[in-house]
Design an enzyme around this catalytic site. Sequence first.
Site, mmCIF file in Angstrom:
data_model
loop_
_atom_site.group_PDB
_atom_site.id
_atom_site.type_symbol
_atom_site.label_atom_id
_atom_site.label_comp_id
_atom_site.label_asym_id
_atom_site.label_seq_id
_atom_site.Cartn_x
_atom_site.Cartn_y
_atom_site.Cartn_z
ATOM 1 N N ASP A 132 0.789 -1.242 0.000
ATOM 2 C CA ASP A 132 0.000 0.000 0.000
ATOM 3 C C ASP A 132 0.817 1.286 0.000
ATOM 4 O OD1 ASP A 132 -2.191 -1.625 0.066
ATOM 5 O OD2 ASP A 132 -2.774 -1.156 2.121
ATOM 6 N N ASP A 184 -8.381 -7.967 8.677
ATOM 7 C CA ASP A 184 -7.867 -6.748 8.055
ATOM 8 C C ASP A 184 -7.851 -5.584 9.036
ATOM 9 O OD1 ASP A 184 -7.600 -7.832 5.418
ATOM 10 O OD2 ASP A 184 -9.764 -7.678 5.180
#
Length: 600
Positions: free
Chosen positions: A314, A538
């Site tokens: 990311d 997550d």
Amino acid sequence: MAVPIVRRRTAALAAGALVVASGAVAAALSTTSAEAATSGCSVNYSVTSQWDVGFGASVTITNTGSAISNWTLGWSFAGNQKVTQGWNATITQSGASVTAASLSYNGAVASGGTVNFGFNGSYSGSNAVPTSFTLNGVACGGTGTGSGGSTGGTTPPTTPPTTPPTTPPTTPPTTPPTTPPSSGARVDNPYVGAKGYVNPEWSAEASGDGGSSIANQSTAVWLDRIATIQGADGKMGLKAHLDEAVAQANGQPLTVEFVIYDLPGRDCAALASNGELSATDIDTYEHSYIDPIASIMSDPAYSKLRIVNIVEPDSLPNIVTNASGQAGATDACATMKANGNYEKGVGYALAKLGALSNTYNYIDAGHHAWLGWDSNFAPAAQEFLKAATSSGATVHDVQGFITNTANYSATVEPNFKVTDNVNGTSVRSSKWVDWNNYVDEQSYATALRSELVSVGFDSGIGMLIDTGRNGWGGSGRPTSAGATTSVDTYVDGGRIDRRVHAGNWCNQSGAGIGARPTAAPAAGLDAYVWIKPPGESDGSSQAISNDEGKGFDQMCDPTYGGNARNGNNPTGALANSPLAGHWFSAQFHQLVQNAYPPLS
């Protein structure tokens, strides 16, 4: 259907050759000790070929002292020469200083014995030969005698330099080393012909929670804070995993995957996986996180493993889309773009880890529903190149890229294509596709690979796709395209990705396990992999106090109405989720139930 293996790496090294990385620390790479030749040494440095921007060299060491069991030869270039490829030695370079270290098969040199290695290099202007050498810290006598001459030895080259080629060579000399290559030397694709590492901790969780049918699959180990290197909260550390990998390998090729994930100001566009380091903590990242990882991985005990490093999920995509000027922009991402610490950190990690001959670095490249638009696609490739040439790294430290890390995008949407039209209206105009150029990960990964090569990455790079949670099976899986009433009914009725919005990323309801880890599933793809281990959360659905640096992100709250990045849609997240990385039983049961292909 699997596609036959494509040998993509046009610049693949000859047998025994090693990729060379600049900016590396030799002590982290070699098996040499500080022993010295007691009487001396001589070195014959010969430029065997030279052209306008490059050259080839052969180096022969004669041990004139007592026998040695391993060796390290050091020298400094007088000009701007850079080593680009090497064979029969692990060669590292920092500025003008070069170090060549013995391999497992050529470290022992008897008194009066010789050993040879070679390399290709680049230069501009003068290509002066080195003037002095050290062997295991002891100076060798002699001086340079010019291009193609001998240095520190008494015997000139047996052959003169060859005629310069009309174009620079793309491969090292065709004659392979006379001794067998190190089993840790890089291969074209680290997944082909190798077993995958089964993390015993994840396997036990999966087997004990109704997942015995997949408990033997290979999953990655996440090093998401400094404490995980030695082992945190009673779990195995990096060395323990590598020791277990050696045991599982049992003398055969084995690939083991680690996620390098602790950048300063980590995950600037989200909160669930924020990290422990502040935006300015680049020194801590480099010397307290990356350096210890590289040191452990460099242990000769692990030289036969194929170590895959997934570098900073990311981070670089956030710099592309969330730093300024777009709906998803955040002040935190703007800060990271301004201070450059994502690029510096990624570059440092690539250089340090890429200097090890048996490691494979794959940079995270987001996913199709993040970077697939024209406004993001080419800028992303440029951002990746910038990071890969920062802090001593070069593009040669990058073996590939990975898409869909810890995400849910379908590998292939089987029921419609981006080129389809419905009553004269392009699929791209549908609400789901939203003018993206790609509708799934495989088409995105293939196109991105071409773009990356075009901007300067090696033509042999391979792509990975994380398929751990993108199967989207179960009773709700469509078997054909939707009705042609409109482009939206056509796409929505046929898409297997059943998220409310493709920007939703946290513990998605309805998801299923995807394709099992598979080597070389299609042209340009090194593997399907399970980087995010199925069953690991997550992020938490509500704030949870913790000492891991992890925050609460509303995108993990099933009651949240969304934000600009997901089009102000519901999050689609499961309720009652734990902190990121912690075991989430309810999610795991759903993933097993909705697996596609179904689990037997």
